[in-house]
Design a protein around this motif. Structure first.
Motif, mmCIF file in Angstrom:
data_model
loop_
_atom_site.group_PDB
_atom_site.id
_atom_site.type_symbol
_atom_site.label_atom_id
_atom_site.label_comp_id
_atom_site.label_asym_id
_atom_site.label_seq_id
_atom_site.Cartn_x
_atom_site.Cartn_y
_atom_site.Cartn_z
ATOM 1 N N LYS A 172 -6.204 -1.110 10.971
ATOM 2 C CA LYS A 172 -7.402 -1.212 10.112
ATOM 3 C C LYS A 172 -7.177 -2.214 8.971
ATOM 4 O O LYS A 172 -8.046 -3.007 8.657
ATOM 5 C CB LYS A 172 -7.731 0.161 9.517
ATOM 6 C CG LYS A 172 -8.546 0.993 10.479
ATOM 7 C CD LYS A 172 -8.950 2.309 9.842
ATOM 8 C CE LYS A 172 -9.310 3.279 10.942
ATOM 9 N NZ LYS A 172 -8.881 4.642 10.685
ATOM 10 N N ILE A 173 -5.983 -2.152 8.368
ATOM 11 C CA ILE A 173 -5.681 -3.095 7.271
ATOM 12 C C ILE A 173 -5.656 -4.523 7.818
ATOM 13 O O ILE A 173 -6.229 -5.440 7.222
ATOM 14 C CB ILE A 173 -4.322 -2.748 6.598
ATOM 15 C CG1 ILE A 173 -4.377 -1.361 5.972
ATOM 16 C CG2 ILE A 173 -3.929 -3.802 5.557
ATOM 17 C CD1 ILE A 173 -5.359 -1.209 4.838
ATOM 18 N N LYS A 179 -10.399 1.892 0.089
ATOM 19 C CA LYS A 179 -11.385 2.818 0.673
ATOM 20 C C LYS A 179 -11.012 3.225 2.104
ATOM 21 O O LYS A 179 -11.610 4.127 2.680
ATOM 22 C CB LYS A 179 -12.766 2.135 0.693
ATOM 23 C CG LYS A 179 -13.426 2.091 -0.665
ATOM 24 C CD LYS A 179 -14.789 1.423 -0.565
ATOM 25 C CE LYS A 179 -15.208 0.846 -1.902
ATOM 26 N NZ LYS A 179 -16.064 -0.311 -1.768
ATOM 27 N N VAL A 180 -10.034 2.539 2.711
ATOM 28 C CA VAL A 180 -9.641 2.868 4.095
ATOM 29 C C VAL A 180 -9.051 4.289 4.100
ATOM 30 O O VAL A 180 -8.157 4.586 3.294
ATOM 31 C CB VAL A 180 -8.598 1.841 4.622
ATOM 32 C CG1 VAL A 180 -8.018 2.285 5.954
ATOM 33 C CG2 VAL A 180 -9.219 0.462 4.705
ATOM 34 N N HIS A 227 0.366 4.881 1.563
ATOM 35 C CA HIS A 227 -0.593 5.500 2.484
ATOM 36 C C HIS A 227 0.037 6.659 3.244
ATOM 37 O O HIS A 227 1.242 6.888 3.155
ATOM 38 C CB HIS A 227 -1.121 4.440 3.463
ATOM 39 C CG HIS A 227 -0.049 3.841 4.329
ATOM 40 N ND1 HIS A 227 0.691 2.751 3.939
ATOM 41 C CD2 HIS A 227 0.403 4.195 5.550
ATOM 42 C CE1 HIS A 227 1.552 2.455 4.888
ATOM 43 N NE2 HIS A 227 1.407 3.314 5.878
ATOM 44 N N THR A 256 0.850 -1.189 0.000
ATOM 45 C CA THR A 256 0.000 0.000 0.000
ATOM 46 C C THR A 256 0.889 1.245 0.000
ATOM 47 O O THR A 256 1.992 1.227 0.538
ATOM 48 C CB THR A 256 -0.903 0.088 1.252
ATOM 49 O OG1 THR A 256 -0.071 0.264 2.389
ATOM 50 C CG2 THR A 256 -1.784 -1.125 1.405
ATOM 51 N N LEU A 266 -9.168 -5.689 8.461
ATOM 52 C CA LEU A 266 -9.885 -5.939 7.205
ATOM 53 C C LEU A 266 -9.463 -7.294 6.601
ATOM 54 O O LEU A 266 -10.292 -8.092 6.187
ATOM 55 C CB LEU A 266 -9.573 -4.797 6.232
ATOM 56 C CG LEU A 266 -10.463 -4.627 5.021
ATOM 57 C CD1 LEU A 266 -11.928 -4.597 5.385
ATOM 58 C CD2 LEU A 266 -10.086 -3.323 4.297
ATOM 59 N N GLU A 319 -11.761 -2.651 -1.239
ATOM 60 C CA GLU A 319 -12.116 -2.287 0.144
ATOM 61 C C GLU A 319 -10.921 -1.610 0.826
ATOM 62 O O GLU A 319 -11.069 -0.636 1.565
ATOM 63 C CB GLU A 319 -12.483 -3.549 0.949
ATOM 64 C CG GLU A 319 -13.798 -4.189 0.552
ATOM 65 C CD GLU A 319 -14.967 -3.237 0.700
ATOM 66 O OE1 GLU A 319 -15.105 -2.654 1.789
ATOM 67 O OE2 GLU A 319 -15.710 -3.035 -0.285
ATOM 68 N N ILE A 320 -9.723 -2.167 0.559
ATOM 69 C CA ILE A 320 -8.510 -1.622 1.183
ATOM 70 C C ILE A 320 -8.285 -0.180 0.732
ATOM 71 O O ILE A 320 -7.946 0.697 1.528
ATOM 72 C CB ILE A 320 -7.291 -2.522 0.858
ATOM 73 C CG1 ILE A 320 -7.450 -3.854 1.591
ATOM 74 C CG2 ILE A 320 -5.970 -1.850 1.224
ATOM 75 C CD1 ILE A 320 -6.449 -4.931 1.196
ATOM 76 N N ILE A 359 -3.773 3.094 11.118
ATOM 77 C CA ILE A 359 -3.981 2.606 9.739
ATOM 78 C C ILE A 359 -3.552 1.135 9.574
ATOM 79 O O ILE A 359 -4.221 0.348 8.910
ATOM 80 C CB ILE A 359 -3.286 3.552 8.731
ATOM 81 C CG1 ILE A 359 -3.823 3.275 7.331
ATOM 82 C CG2 ILE A 359 -1.783 3.440 8.746
ATOM 83 C CD1 ILE A 359 -3.730 4.450 6.426
#
Ligand SMILES: NC(=O)c1ccc[n+]([C@@H]2O[C@H](COP(=O)([O-])OP(=O)(O)OC[C@H]3O[C@@H](n4cnc5c(N)ncnc54)[C@H](O)[C@@H]3O)[C@@H](O)[C@H]2O)c1
Ligand SMILES: O=C(O)[C@H](O)COP(=O)(O)O
Length: 525
Positions: A467-468, A513-514, A458, A456, A471, A510-511, A464
């Motif tokens: 969250k990943i 969209k974090v 980011h 990623t 998910l 989906e990732i 963060i």
């Protein structure tokens, strides 16, 4: 004297060439068990598509030095098994290109003018002029899936018939498509707009059942499909249903899910033309592939390198010995950067750093190109053809050497520009010989490559990573290792995760969209 087994029918000129250095036994139609029984006597095996070279055959071939496929597709040979056993597998990448392309074109025209049925009708003493009203190909759209050697020739000839060519090939640059007079489109558009669709892709996990119930539903009811590539690229059952219900107008098939074709409703359909895998069956192609492959077998039996080895680099043994660990490093980095850049690359910068910044390390550039093209060409790309394949695809390869970079004894930096933008990676070897990715898009990291990876870009901020992780956990994806690379605190950063499982469909979006995630890439190595 060396012994060669020829297990499928090949042109006699091939036997003549092999006889210069070996005793040649031509034994066609053998069962797998019969081959396993006799293969221990042989130093080389030459075949076409009828012989299936299984792992058991390879393992029984204790003296085998080389397996020669008098044709293109090596999907009937267990190449990984041969590689593990140090057996060179060679093919003839271009020997039957024209034959296969002409067969596809002949199938298209036969289909549009009902030639096989009309021929049968006249031979049955009938004169049915109204039954066989055809369709012109002039000004029609031809969808070419796979714009490689055969697809390109089909496209060239079809253009001279006045057809408009829509091509789909994620590994071909727009410039190359422009040169061929083709419009590069996505598959959706190709399926929706084509009047004829012709398939020229290798059989891979991506192309398996590329034409199935769902894709057939997107096509025009007047579409006619031609498959002279490989069986299994079309889901035969779905095709039969579409033909029976009139969902599509016709199909011409040279290759089948099972060969020889067994019991099949395909035989009963009037809107289908079938040929028994004849794409390469011309006198010219059979001489071409027999000479090409027999010469390579002869050379290898004489201790010389092969020119179209699909599994062993054609490098001199001493260079090979010196560079062996770095070749794997360069290939892995090439494969990685091609997936980050999105496949359709138009340039590759290769920077050989530290002690690799010497002239002798040229094969590393080839290895990087081989890795870059491996997603598109699979086992077809090798150390011999990688540079030519890149050139033909319009990929500009720029090499630089920087002896001053000293962070590892030697490292390889690659930068590729593709459909997903420009991305770069650096890789190095630890003293143990293990590969490390040491840099991703100019962010320092230190991770080993693994089968399934997620990267990623980011913003470095609290929460963060959690969250990943959560998910991925909610989709039952296990994280094997994870690392973050950043230049400044709370600035841009990259995350590199090795995963035990492939990323399920839909999770990547989906990732992205974090909050804080700018981009995410999944890679299979
Ligand atoms: N019927 C026969 O007798 C016969 C004869 C020769 C070759 N073949 C088969 O024809 C096929 C094409 O052969 P070729 O010599 O042109 O090979 P090639 O490697 O030159 O071309 C294949 C092309 O497919 C593209 N490709 C790979 N994956 C793709 C995907 N998922 N979607 C779209 N394009 C993709 C590649 O980028 C490449 O350009 C092969 O399957 C080969 O085995 C059949
Ligand atoms: O991949 C190939 O070269 C073709 O499928 C030809 O197969 P054949 O040599 O059995 O005709």
């Amino acid at each position: 004297m060396a012994k060669v087994l020829v297990s499928d029918s090949i042109d006699p000129v091939g036997v003549e060439i092999l006889s210069q250095v070996a005793q040649v036994d031509v034994k066609t139609g053998l069962s797998a068990e019969e081959i396993i029984q006799i293969i221990p006597e042989y130093d080389a095996l030459m075949l076409r598509s009828s012989t299936r070279v299984t792992k058991e055959i390879v393992e029984a071939g204790s003296k085998l030095q080389i397996i020669g496929r008098a044709g293109v597709g090596v999907d009937n040979i267990d190449v990984p098994a041969a590689t593990r056993q140090g057996i060179i597998v060679v093919n003839s990448p271009e020997g039957n290109t024209i034959a296969a392309a002409e067969h596809a074109l002949a199938m298209m025209l036969s289909l549009s003018r009902h030639i096989p049925d009309a021929n049968q009708s006249v031979k049955a003493n009938k004169w049915e002029r109204n039954r066989f009203i055809g369709t012109e190909v002039y000004k029609k759209n031809l969808g070419v899936v796979g714009l490689g050697k055969i697809g390109s020739h089909v496209a060239k000839v079809a253009r001279s018939l006045g057809m408009k060519i829509l091509a789909y090939d994620p590994f071909i640059s727009k410039e190359r498509a422009d040169q061929l007079g083709c419009t590069l489109v996505d598959l959706e558009l190709l399926f929706a707009e084509s009047d004829f669709i012709t398939l020229h892709v290798p059989k891979t996990s991506e192309t398996q059942h590329l034409i199935g119930r769902e894709t057939l539903a997107k096509m025009k009811p007047t579409v006619r499909i031609i498959n002279c590539s490989r069986g299994g690229i079309i889901d035969e059952l779905a095709l039969i249903e579409a033909l029976e219900s009139g969902r599509i107008a016709g199909a011409a098939l040279d290759v089948f899910e099972q060969e020889p074709l067994g019991e099949s409703r395909l035989r009963e359909l009037s809107n289908v033309i079938l040929t028994p895998h004849l794409g390469a069956s011309t006198t010219e192609a059979q001489v071409g592939v027999a000479v090409d492959v027999a010469e390579q077998i002869r050379d290898v039996l004489l201790g010389l390198p092969a020119r179209s080895a699909v599994n062993i680099p054609g490098l001199t043994p001493d260079v090979m010995e010196k560079l062996r660990p770095y070749l794997q490093l360069a290939e892995t980095m090439g494969n990685l950067v091609s997936q980050l850049a999105g496949g359709r690359c138009d340039s590759l910068n290769v920077r050989l750093q530290g002690e690799l910044a010497t002239k002798d390390s040229q094969p590393l550039v080839v290895a990087a190109i081989k890795g870059l093209l491996s997603q598109a060409l699979r086992e077809r790309v090798n150390y011999v053809n990688a540079a030519i394949e890149a050139k033909e695809r319009g990929i500009r390869v720029i090499e630089t050497r920087d002896a001053s970079t000293r962070d590892y004894s030697g490292s390889i930096h690659l930068e590729a520009n593709g459909s997903m933008g420009t991305h770069s990676v650096t890789g190095a070897l630890l003293s143990t010989g293990e590969i490390r990715i040491t840099d991703l898009d100019e962010f320092p990291i230190n991770v080993p490559p693994s089968n399934h990876m997620l990267f990623t870009l980011h913003q470095d901020m609290p929460g963060i990573i959690g969250k990943i992780g959560a998910l991925l956990g909610s989709f039952n994806v296990n994280i094997a290792s994870m690392q973050v690379g950043r230049k400044i605190i709370r600035g841009d950063a990259v995350m590199a995760l090795s995963l035990d499982d492939p990323l399920p469909e839909g999770l990547l979006s989906e990732i992205t969209k974090v909050p804080g995630i700018r981009d995410a890439y999944t890679v299979k190595l």
